[in-house]
Design a protein around this motif. Sequence first.
Motif, PDB file in Angstrom:
ATOM      1  N   TRP A  25      38.801  26.946  49.010  1.00 43.46           N
ATOM      2  CA  TRP A  25      38.068  27.061  48.202  1.00 43.46           C
ATOM      3  C   TRP A  25      36.743  26.630  48.562  1.00 43.46           C
ATOM      4  CZ3 TRP A  25      38.625  29.475  43.241  1.00 43.46           C
ATOM      5  CH2 TRP A  25      39.755  29.588  42.830  1.00 43.46           C
ATOM      6  N   GLU A  26      35.525  27.102  48.053  1.00 39.13           N
ATOM      7  CA  GLU A  26      34.287  26.760  48.406  1.00 39.13           C
ATOM      8  C   GLU A  26      33.470  26.849  47.148  1.00 39.13           C
ATOM      9  OE1 GLU A  26      32.093  30.184  50.459  1.00 39.13           O
ATOM     10  OE2 GLU A  26      33.605  29.407  51.681  1.00 39.13           O
ATOM     11  N   LYS A  27      32.532  25.865  47.025  1.00 40.56           N
ATOM     12  CA  LYS A  27      31.770  25.815  45.825  1.00 40.56           C
ATOM     13  C   LYS A  27      30.188  26.060  45.827  1.00 40.56           C
ATOM     14  CE  LYS A  27      30.641  22.996  41.824  1.00 40.56           C
ATOM     15  NZ  LYS A  27      30.642  21.593  41.211  1.00 40.56           N
ATOM     16  N   ASN A  28      29.791  27.077  45.096  1.00 39.00           N
ATOM     17  CA  ASN A  28      28.138  27.385  45.113  1.00 39.00           C
ATOM     18  C   ASN A  28      28.020  27.209  43.733  1.00 39.00           C
ATOM     19  OD1 ASN A  28      29.348  29.261  47.473  1.00 39.00           O
ATOM     20  ND2 ASN A  28      27.668  28.375  48.238  1.00 39.00           N
ATOM     21  N   GLU A  29      27.431  28.307  43.085  1.00 43.58           N
ATOM     22  CA  GLU A  29      27.152  28.141  41.599  1.00 43.58           C
ATOM     23  C   GLU A  29      28.730  27.811  40.984  1.00 43.58           C
ATOM     24  OE1 GLU A  29      26.338  31.733  42.962  1.00 43.58           O
ATOM     25  OE2 GLU A  29      25.336  30.158  44.301  1.00 43.58           O
ATOM     26  N   ARG A  30      29.497  28.879  41.509  1.00 38.93           N
ATOM     27  CA  ARG A  30      30.771  28.458  41.058  1.00 38.93           C
ATOM     28  C   ARG A  30      31.835  28.505  42.061  1.00 38.93           C
ATOM     29  NH1 ARG A  30      31.764  34.475  38.464  1.00 38.93           N
ATOM     30  NH2 ARG A  30      30.688  35.652  40.296  1.00 38.93           N
ATOM     31  N   THR A  32      34.778  29.680  44.847  1.00 40.24           N
ATOM     32  CA  THR A  32      35.306  30.870  45.179  1.00 40.24           C
ATOM     33  C   THR A  32      36.397  30.608  46.082  1.00 40.24           C
ATOM     34  OG1 THR A  32      33.138  31.774  45.034  1.00 40.24           O
ATOM     35  CG2 THR A  32      34.609  33.209  46.164  1.00 40.24           C
ATOM     36  N   GLY A  33      37.445  31.528  45.892  1.00 40.78           N
ATOM     37  CA  GLY A  33      38.630  31.340  46.566  1.00 40.78           C
ATOM     38  C   GLY A  33      39.429  32.488  46.884  1.00 40.78           C
ATOM     39  N   VAL A  34      40.235  32.597  47.902  1.00 34.94           N
ATOM     40  CA  VAL A  34      41.003  33.678  48.183  1.00 34.94           C
ATOM     41  C   VAL A  34      42.534  33.373  47.711  1.00 34.94           C
ATOM     42  CG1 VAL A  34      41.924  35.546  49.686  1.00 34.94           C
ATOM     43  CG2 VAL A  34      39.701  34.893  49.591  1.00 34.94           C
ATOM     44  N   VAL A  35      43.125  33.871  46.820  1.00 35.26           N
ATOM     45  CA  VAL A  35      44.478  33.419  46.635  1.00 35.26           C
ATOM     46  C   VAL A  35      45.419  34.713  46.352  1.00 35.26           C
ATOM     47  CG1 VAL A  35      46.277  32.430  44.730  1.00 35.26           C
ATOM     48  CG2 VAL A  35      43.699  31.499  45.116  1.00 35.26           C
ATOM     49  N   ASN A  36      46.517  34.513  47.137  1.00 35.16           N
ATOM     50  CA  ASN A  36      47.613  35.775  47.148  1.00 35.16           C
ATOM     51  C   ASN A  36      46.605  37.246  47.685  1.00 35.16           C
ATOM     52  OD1 ASN A  36      49.639  34.241  46.593  1.00 35.16           O
ATOM     53  ND2 ASN A  36      50.560  35.748  45.327  1.00 35.16           N
ATOM     54  N   ALA A  42      35.818  30.703  39.974  1.00 38.44           N
ATOM     55  CA  ALA A  42      36.214  29.970  38.692  1.00 38.44           C
ATOM     56  C   ALA A  42      34.991  28.945  38.514  1.00 38.44           C
ATOM     57  CB  ALA A  42      37.355  29.132  39.057  1.00 38.44           C
ATOM     58  N   ARG A  43      34.875  28.853  37.282  1.00 39.78           N
ATOM     59  CA  ARG A  43      33.945  27.720  36.721  1.00 39.78           C
ATOM     60  C   ARG A  43      34.441  27.070  35.431  1.00 39.78           C
ATOM     61  NH1 ARG A  43      30.102  29.736  32.867  1.00 39.78           N
ATOM     62  NH2 ARG A  43      30.095  31.972  32.756  1.00 39.78           N
TER      63      ARG A  43
END
Length: 274
Positions: A25-30, A32-36, A42-43
């Motif tokens: 996961w990485e955070k910018n404004e919100r 973002t991840g890659v799951v399955n 997410a925020r």
Amino acid sequence: MNVYRINISDFNLDPTLSCGQVFRWEKNERWTGVVNGKLIRARQAGAELIIDSTLDKKFIRDYFRLDDDMEKIYTSINMDEKIDSLIRKYRGLRLIRQDPWECLVSYICSSNNTIRNIKNSIRRMCECFGEKIDEGYYSFPTPDSLSELHLCDMEQCRLGFRAPRVLKIASMIANNEFDLYGIKNLSYEEGRRELMKIEGVGNKIADCVLLFAFGKLESFPVDTHIEQIMERFYGDKFKGSKSKKREEIAEFAREYFGEFCGYAQEYLYMEDLG
DNA sequence: CTCCAGGCTTACG
DNA sequence: CGTAAGCATGGA
């Protein structure tokens, strides 16, 4: 693309995703991840968790463990003022229910490594051998895809001595010689024995997979950080050397914090990150 | 340069 | 049993 707005108490997204249990996961404004194999953003706004993803809502609830009874868990593990202070500071930090395969490979990569290097290696593996699902985002490579590789293919990922371990378990799973997903149905102890048959998986990494992927909350992984924190908090009474000392700490923690000690471990871990 | 990082395997007493 | 070197890589 679905948008979910989930009202949830005792949930805190930032420490949940930055406490080191997940690596992609990485955070910018919100966030973002890659799951399955799917993109997820997410925020959090107050008590509302806002998710953009093609994943269904049940999966989201399961992934973030939104059905955990945090009041009950906090009451259970809150044994002293040290852990109490961490619970107050990071209240809402949840364990994540990760995919077992991604979790296993990630923690095989964690052996004698830094979180920064682990993240970089995993990112390179996904870029090289995963499937592109969006600009700059890739799925985690499957056991099948990794099983076709030679060691030299993995050099660009900079896994070092861990590369052959990853390829070996990948081909074992691809050839049905190891039933990773069957561990879900085993007890904590049985699952631990099974995982430790894997080359590159000792008691600590087995505990991480049991906790972060199979939801065995009685698991208490002890790494260098937890070892130091536990000695600071609970004295230098753990006498054994190296791996044996860490086993002593884990056993103490299971007795001391009880059936949800895995949650205690995550809050204790924040002592070094926060 | 040395030491350490979300440890584990192997070798040696 | 037990302990300790060796392991790739990168940063402090």
